[in-house]
Each structure stands twice: as structure tokens, then as C-alpha cells.
Motif scaffolding. Structure first.
Motif, PDB file in Angstrom:
ATOM      1  N   ARG A   1      -7.006  18.839  38.464  1.00 27.20           N
ATOM      2  CA  ARG A   1      -7.891  17.789  38.968  1.00 27.20           C
ATOM      3  C   ARG A   1      -8.862  17.313  37.895  1.00 27.20           C
ATOM      4  N   ARG A   2      -9.452  18.250  37.169  1.00 27.39           N
ATOM      5  CA  ARG A   2     -10.472  17.889  36.184  1.00 27.39           C
ATOM      6  C   ARG A   2      -9.881  17.087  35.032  1.00 27.39           C
ATOM      7  N   VAL A   3      -8.699  17.489  34.557  1.00 31.89           N
ATOM      8  CA  VAL A   3      -8.066  16.746  33.469  1.00 31.89           C
ATOM      9  C   VAL A   3      -7.687  15.348  33.953  1.00 31.89           C
ATOM     10  N   TRP A   4      -7.204  15.229  35.185  1.00 33.68           N
ATOM     11  CA  TRP A   4      -6.884  13.918  35.746  1.00 33.68           C
ATOM     12  C   TRP A   4      -8.138  13.036  35.748  1.00 33.68           C
ATOM     13  N   GLU A   5      -9.289  13.612  36.118  1.00 32.36           N
ATOM     14  CA  GLU A   5     -10.543  12.843  36.118  1.00 32.36           C
ATOM     15  C   GLU A   5     -10.871  12.340  34.710  1.00 32.36           C
ATOM     16  N   HIS A   6     -10.686  13.177  33.706  1.00 29.94           N
ATOM     17  CA  HIS A   6     -10.932  12.743  32.327  1.00 29.94           C
ATOM     18  C   HIS A   6      -9.945  11.644  31.922  1.00 29.94           C
ATOM     19  N   ARG A   7      -8.673  11.842  32.227  1.00 30.45           N
ATOM     20  CA  ARG A   7      -7.629  10.901  31.801  1.00 30.45           C
ATOM     21  C   ARG A   7      -7.801   9.519  32.422  1.00 30.45           C
ATOM     22  N   THR A   8      -8.310   9.478  33.641  1.00 33.14           N
ATOM     23  CA  THR A   8      -8.427   8.207  34.364  1.00 33.14           C
ATOM     24  C   THR A   8      -9.831   7.615  34.310  1.00 33.14           C
ATOM     25  N   ASP A   9     -10.725   8.235  33.548  1.00 24.32           N
ATOM     26  CA  ASP A   9     -12.123   7.776  33.458  1.00 24.32           C
ATOM     27  C   ASP A   9     -12.770   7.689  34.837  1.00 24.32           C
ATOM     28  N   ALA A  10     -12.419   8.643  35.716  1.00 22.79           N
ATOM     29  CA  ALA A  10     -12.929   8.644  37.087  1.00 22.79           C
ATOM     30  C   ALA A  10     -14.443   8.860  37.144  1.00 22.79           C
ATOM     31  N   LEU A  11     -14.986   9.536  36.138  1.00 27.18           N
ATOM     32  CA  LEU A  11     -16.418   9.812  36.117  1.00 27.18           C
ATOM     33  C   LEU A  11     -17.018   9.331  34.806  1.00 27.18           C
ATOM     34  N   PRO A  12     -18.264   8.848  34.848  1.00 25.64           N
ATOM     35  CA  PRO A  12     -18.912   8.442  33.594  1.00 25.64           C
ATOM     36  C   PRO A  12     -19.246   9.669  32.752  1.00 25.64           C
ATOM     37  N   GLY A  13     -19.417   9.461  31.459  1.00 27.95           N
ATOM     38  CA  GLY A  13     -19.827  10.564  30.603  1.00 27.95           C
ATOM     39  C   GLY A  13     -19.162  10.525  29.246  1.00 27.95           C
ATOM     40  N   PHE A  14     -19.251  11.651  28.562  1.00 28.59           N
ATOM     41  CA  PHE A  14     -18.783  11.784  27.188  1.00 28.59           C
ATOM     42  C   PHE A  14     -17.309  11.433  27.030  1.00 28.59           C
ATOM     43  N   THR A  15     -16.449  12.006  27.890  1.00 30.03           N
ATOM     44  CA  THR A  15     -15.014  11.796  27.700  1.00 30.03           C
ATOM     45  C   THR A  15     -14.615  10.348  27.962  1.00 30.03           C
ATOM     46  N   ARG A  16     -15.301   9.662  28.847  1.00 24.52           N
ATOM     47  CA  ARG A  16     -15.019   8.238  29.050  1.00 24.52           C
ATOM     48  C   ARG A  16     -15.480   7.445  27.834  1.00 24.52           C
ATOM     49  N   LYS A  17     -16.699   7.730  27.369  1.00 19.65           N
ATOM     50  CA  LYS A  17     -17.265   6.993  26.237  1.00 19.65           C
ATOM     51  C   LYS A  17     -16.410   7.133  24.982  1.00 19.65           C
ATOM     52  N   TYR A  18     -15.930   8.353  24.717  1.00 18.13           N
ATOM     53  CA  TYR A  18     -15.184   8.617  23.487  1.00 18.13           C
ATOM     54  C   TYR A  18     -13.664   8.688  23.703  1.00 18.13           C
ATOM     55  N   ARG A  19     -13.209   8.333  24.898  1.00 16.99           N
ATOM     56  CA  ARG A  19     -11.782   8.242  25.228  1.00 16.99           C
ATOM     57  C   ARG A  19     -11.033   9.558  24.953  1.00 16.99           C
ATOM     58  N   CYS A  20     -11.638  10.651  25.359  1.00 16.42           N
ATOM     59  CA  CYS A  20     -11.006  11.970  25.231  1.00 16.42           C
ATOM     60  C   CYS A  20     -10.089  12.175  26.438  1.00 16.42           C
ATOM     61  N   HIS A  21      -8.856  11.717  26.322  1.00 15.28           N
ATOM     62  CA  HIS A  21      -7.922  11.708  27.444  1.00 15.28           C
ATOM     63  C   HIS A  21      -6.773  12.699  27.302  1.00 15.28           C
ATOM     64  N   MET A  22      -6.665  13.372  26.167  1.00 15.43           N
ATOM     65  CA  MET A  22      -5.556  14.307  25.940  1.00 15.43           C
ATOM     66  C   MET A  22      -6.030  15.752  26.120  1.00 15.43           C
ATOM     67  N   LEU A  23      -5.345  16.486  26.969  1.00 19.41           N
ATOM     68  CA  LEU A  23      -5.591  17.924  27.083  1.00 19.41           C
ATOM     69  C   LEU A  23      -4.851  18.591  25.928  1.00 19.41           C
ATOM     70  N   VAL A  24      -5.597  19.188  24.993  1.00 22.01           N
ATOM     71  CA  VAL A  24      -4.952  19.775  23.806  1.00 22.01           C
ATOM     72  C   VAL A  24      -5.028  21.302  23.759  1.00 22.01           C
ATOM     73  N   TRP A  25      -5.830  21.900  24.646  1.00 21.62           N
ATOM     74  CA  TRP A  25      -5.965  23.367  24.647  1.00 21.62           C
ATOM     75  C   TRP A  25      -6.581  23.792  25.969  1.00 21.62           C
ATOM     76  N   TYR A  26      -6.157  24.934  26.481  1.00 21.18           N
ATOM     77  CA  TYR A  26      -6.825  25.514  27.651  1.00 21.18           C
ATOM     78  C   TYR A  26      -6.589  27.016  27.674  1.00 21.18           C
ATOM     79  N   GLU A  27      -7.445  27.686  28.421  1.00 22.49           N
ATOM     80  CA  GLU A  27      -7.402  29.147  28.521  1.00 22.49           C
ATOM     81  C   GLU A  27      -7.806  29.518  29.939  1.00 22.49           C
ATOM     82  N   ALA A  28      -7.004  30.330  30.593  1.00 21.77           N
ATOM     83  CA  ALA A  28      -7.289  30.766  31.965  1.00 21.77           C
ATOM     84  C   ALA A  28      -8.126  32.045  31.953  1.00 21.77           C
TER      85      ALA A  28
END
Length: 96
Positions: free
Chosen positions: A28-55
């Protein structure tokens, strides 16, 4: 009961702007970043690619890891990404 969590890194492009976050629902969170669903850093700088994660089994552990990683030098963050994802491929399809 402990809730699991994820630390993740979004990027604008390979070696571009990166964002480190934490969430209990990675898909859900990555989808929000990819679609610019919420304002903030990732929308401003177009950080739309998930490149690393850790569970993590515990969201608090994930939060602590996120805070430590945010203090790292950029080179350390890049090394972490490239250890899991040397080509900086978008990993979103692997989590949906």
C-alpha cells in the motif's frame, strides 16, 4: 501482539534522489508513493521506484533501523541498495 514492519528505499532514478521510510503495509505504501497519492518528499522529487526493502518482525525494530539508516552517509545507503538490487530495478512488481 507485535506488528511486523518494513524499512524501504524509494528512488527517483538509478543513483538519483532516495527516500527511506517505514511501514506496516509495504504494498500500500509503495503504491501511494508511485501514484503521488500523498503530498511530500517523494512526490516533490518523483521517488517512484522501490529499490530496496527489509522485513522486520516488529514495527518498532523497523522504525529504529529507519532512523539509523537516515543518519548514514549516502555512499552507505547506495551500498545497501546495490547489495540487494545492483541494477536499481523497480521491485514493486515483486511485492504485489
Amino acid at each position: 501482539m507485535e506488528k511486523s514492519g518494513f524499512v524501504y528505499i524509494m528512488a527517483s532514478t538509478r543513483n538519483g534522489t532516495i527516500y527511506i521510510g517505514v511501514t506496516s503495509d509495504l504494498q500500500r505504501r509503495v503504491w501511494e508513493h508511485r501514484t503521488d497519492a500523498l503530498p511530500g518528499f517523494t512526490r516533490k522529487y518523483r521517488c517512484h521506484m522501490l529499490v530496496w526493502y527489509e522485513a522486520h518482525d516488529d514495527i518498532q525494530e523497523a522504525r529504529q533501523r529507519e532512523l539509523r539508516m537516515k543518519e548514514w552517509r549516502r555512499a552507505w545507503k547506495v551500498r545497501e541498495i546495490e547489495g540487494m538490487n545492483p541494477d536499481w530495478a523497480d521491485l514493486y512488481d515483486s511485492i504485489v
